[in-house]
Design an enzyme around this catalytic site. Structure first.
Site, PDB file in Angstrom:
ATOM      1  N   ARG A  73       0.846  -1.194   0.000  1.00 32.83           N
ATOM      2  CA  ARG A  73       0.000   0.000   0.000  1.00 32.83           C
ATOM      3  C   ARG A  73       0.884   1.247   0.000  1.00 32.83           C
ATOM      4  O   ARG A  73       1.759   1.378   0.843  1.00 32.83           O
ATOM      5  CB  ARG A  73      -0.912   0.000   1.223  1.00 32.83           C
ATOM      6  N   HIS A 117      -3.005  11.079   0.737  1.00 37.92           N
ATOM      7  CA  HIS A 117      -2.503  10.855   2.098  1.00 37.92           C
ATOM      8  C   HIS A 117      -2.010  12.214   2.615  1.00 37.92           C
ATOM      9  O   HIS A 117      -0.810  12.391   2.888  1.00 37.92           O
ATOM     10  CB  HIS A 117      -1.413   9.782   2.093  1.00 37.92           C
ATOM     11  N   ASN A 288      -7.785   1.797   9.598  1.00 40.70           N
ATOM     12  CA  ASN A 288      -6.493   1.971  10.266  1.00 40.70           C
ATOM     13  C   ASN A 288      -6.754   1.915  11.756  1.00 40.70           C
ATOM     14  O   ASN A 288      -7.548   2.702  12.280  1.00 40.70           O
ATOM     15  CB  ASN A 288      -5.863   3.330   9.924  1.00 40.70           C
TER      16      ASN A 288
HETATM   17  C1  FCB Z   1      -1.607   7.193  10.638  1.00 39.04           C
HETATM   18  C2  FCB Z   1      -1.153   7.759   9.310  1.00 39.04           C
HETATM   19  C3  FCB Z   1       0.207   7.287   8.887  1.00 39.04           C
HETATM   20  C4  FCB Z   1       1.160   7.213  10.047  1.00 39.04           C
HETATM   21  C5  FCB Z   1       0.561   6.421  11.180  1.00 39.04           C
HETATM   22  C6  FCB Z   1       1.471   6.243  12.366  1.00 39.04           C
HETATM   23  O1  FCB Z   1      -2.514   8.062  11.233  1.00 39.04           O
HETATM   24  O2  FCB Z   1      -2.069   7.429   8.309  1.00 39.04           O
HETATM   25  O3  FCB Z   1       0.668   8.120   7.869  1.00 39.04           O
HETATM   26  O4  FCB Z   1       1.514   8.482  10.441  1.00 39.04           O
HETATM   27  O5  FCB Z   1      -0.624   7.030  11.610  1.00 39.04           O
END
Ligand code: FCB
Length: 435
Positions: A73, A117, A288
């Site tokens: 990814r 992102h 996430n």
């Molecule tokens: C998430 C982000 C990623 C990274 C991790 C630790 O919130 O998507 O880019 O910073 O945390």
């Protein structure tokens, strides 16, 4: 232990690893502007060079392949392929991602692309950024162009990564780019992000993009500190404004009433038809997961003794939260598509000793979260992929280079990469259970 079709991967994002900030025609993004402003980043660093992945991508993909993973990814830097965020495309920028995909194809690693992102082209910020409704249309144009060029070469395309962060940290408390602190604005930004997601999905469907299309949300279950009615109500509010705020529009076509009741909606503008635009069928939901929210009316809440400790970010290690979160999602959203765990990982204050990085604690972290994910699958949640965050130590936003999440250690001065013990463990796990 896992289905043979399961995808096992590692995750990264453009600004955190690529470097080459002004190479081959890349335009600046809001993160370039933000990091170069004094006092925004803990260690005063920026992503100008980062892991120099732009030049070392082939070596990095060899490294990924050596871990036995079958999925990767990554995100596209919008201002690399369209320097201003509108107008001309930058062929050299597209060439980079094309070379990256060639290399992944050579190694038989499925590509999972994220469009956004957090790195909005500065050219669009200069026109109002995510507060300007027109940005949603520019995002849809960008999505369609990337899908037209790469849609047949990638397994999936996610529109946004963690829009909660863009809205709440970028516009709510100024911790992230563009560094605005105004809650009312952050709510409007979240609406535009969701709208841009819906428009982008429609634009990619319109050209019959063959990749799976979805979005990546950061989510946490909210635990009330006590059983009091007030704490329980506080936890429900937290869950409503963080998880349901993004899930309900996408899956139910409306904002959660519990959140609306307590938010300052005075400046909130939703046009007729917006909610229908947002509610598009998606093929996967990226989740996430890092921690739970522990909520109390008492401020700051007294945290419980963390059984499994805290990460170097100060985040509680709480794997069972992943199980309960996934079960709650399945319960609340009957239309829930297959879930990909698009990020999960731990920051550790890693040190090289005799050429080795002994990050036993990270191994236990991943193991416990895989078990937690498995527990949800056993109870019927359709999880199809797991991506460890991150492949490499990298630029951790406002924490700069001070926090290390990688399976691979990066010595930034020499750009040397060294596999941590966790990488060796992951490689063995995947050799035995390749998915
Ligand atoms: C998430 C982000 C990623 C990274 C991790 C630790 O919130 O998507 O880019 O910073 O945390």
């Amino acid at each position: 232990m896992f289905p043979s079709t399961f995808s096992w991967g590692v995750a990264t994002s453009a600004y955190q690893i690529e470097g080459a900030a002004a190479t081959d025609g890349r335009g600046p993004s809001i993160w370039d502007t933000f990091t170069h402003r004094l006092g925004t980043i803990c260690d005063g660093s920026n992503g100008d060079i980062a892991c120099d992945h732009y030049h070392r991508y082939a070596e990095d993909i060899e490294l990924i392949a050596s871990l036995n993973v079958n999925a990767y990814r990554f995100s596209v830097s919008w201002s690399r392929v369209q320097p201003l965020g509108y107008g001309a495309w930058n062929e050299k920028g597209f060439d980079f991602y094309s070379r990256l995909l060639d290399k992944l194809e050579e190694k038989n690693i499925a590509a999972h692309l994220t469009l956004y992102h957090w790195d909005l082209p500065q050219g669009l910020q200069d026109r109002g950024g995510w507060l300007n409704r027109e940005t949603t249309e520019r995002f849809a144009d960008y999505a369609a162009e990337v899908a037209r060029r790469f849609g047949h070469r990638v397994a999936s395309i996610a529109t946004h990564n963690e829009p909660w962060c863009t809205a709440n940290l970028g516009y709510g408390n100024a911790q992230f780019a563009p560094g605005v602190a105004d809650t009312a604005l952050s709510i409007q930004v979240s609406h535009h992000l969701l709208l841009s997601h819906g428009l982008a999905i429609q634009a990619m469907r319109a050209i019959n993009c063959p990749a799976k299309l979805g979005i990546v949300l950061n989510q946490w279950p909210a635990t009330p500190a006590t059983d009091s009615a007030a704490d329980r109500a506080e936890a429900e509010w937290e869950y409503a404004r963080s998880v349901q705020w993004f899930m309900d529009p996408i899956f139910k076509g409306r904002y959660p009433q519990k959140a609306l009741d307590r938010m300052d909606m005075e400046k909130f503008i939703v046009h007729p038809g917006d909610m229908q635009s947002i509610r598009q069928t998606i093929d996967f939901l990226g989740v996430n997961y890092y921690f739970r929210a522990f909520v109390s009316t008492e401020q700051p809440p007294r945290m419980p003794e963390a059984e499994l400790g805290y990460s170097d970010m100060g985040w509680e290690v709480y794997p069972q939260g992943l199980t309960s979160l996934l079960l709650a999602l399945r319960e609340e959203y009957p239309a829930l598509p297959p879930v990909y765990i698009t990020e999960n990982g731990m920051a550790v204050a890693d040190k090289i000793e005799d050429g080795k990085i002994n990050d036993e604690v990270r191994i236990r972290y991943v193991e416990s979260h895989l078990q937690a994910m498995r527990a949800a699958m056993d109870r019927g949640v359709d999880v199809q992929a797991y991506f460890y965050w991150s492949l490499l130590d990298n630029f951790e936003w406002n924490s700069g280079y001070a926090k290390r999440f990688g399976l691979v250690y990066v010595d930034y001065a020499s750009q040397q990469r060294t596999l941590k013990q966790s990488a060796i463990w992951y490689r063995k796990l995947l050799a035995a259970d390749p998915g």
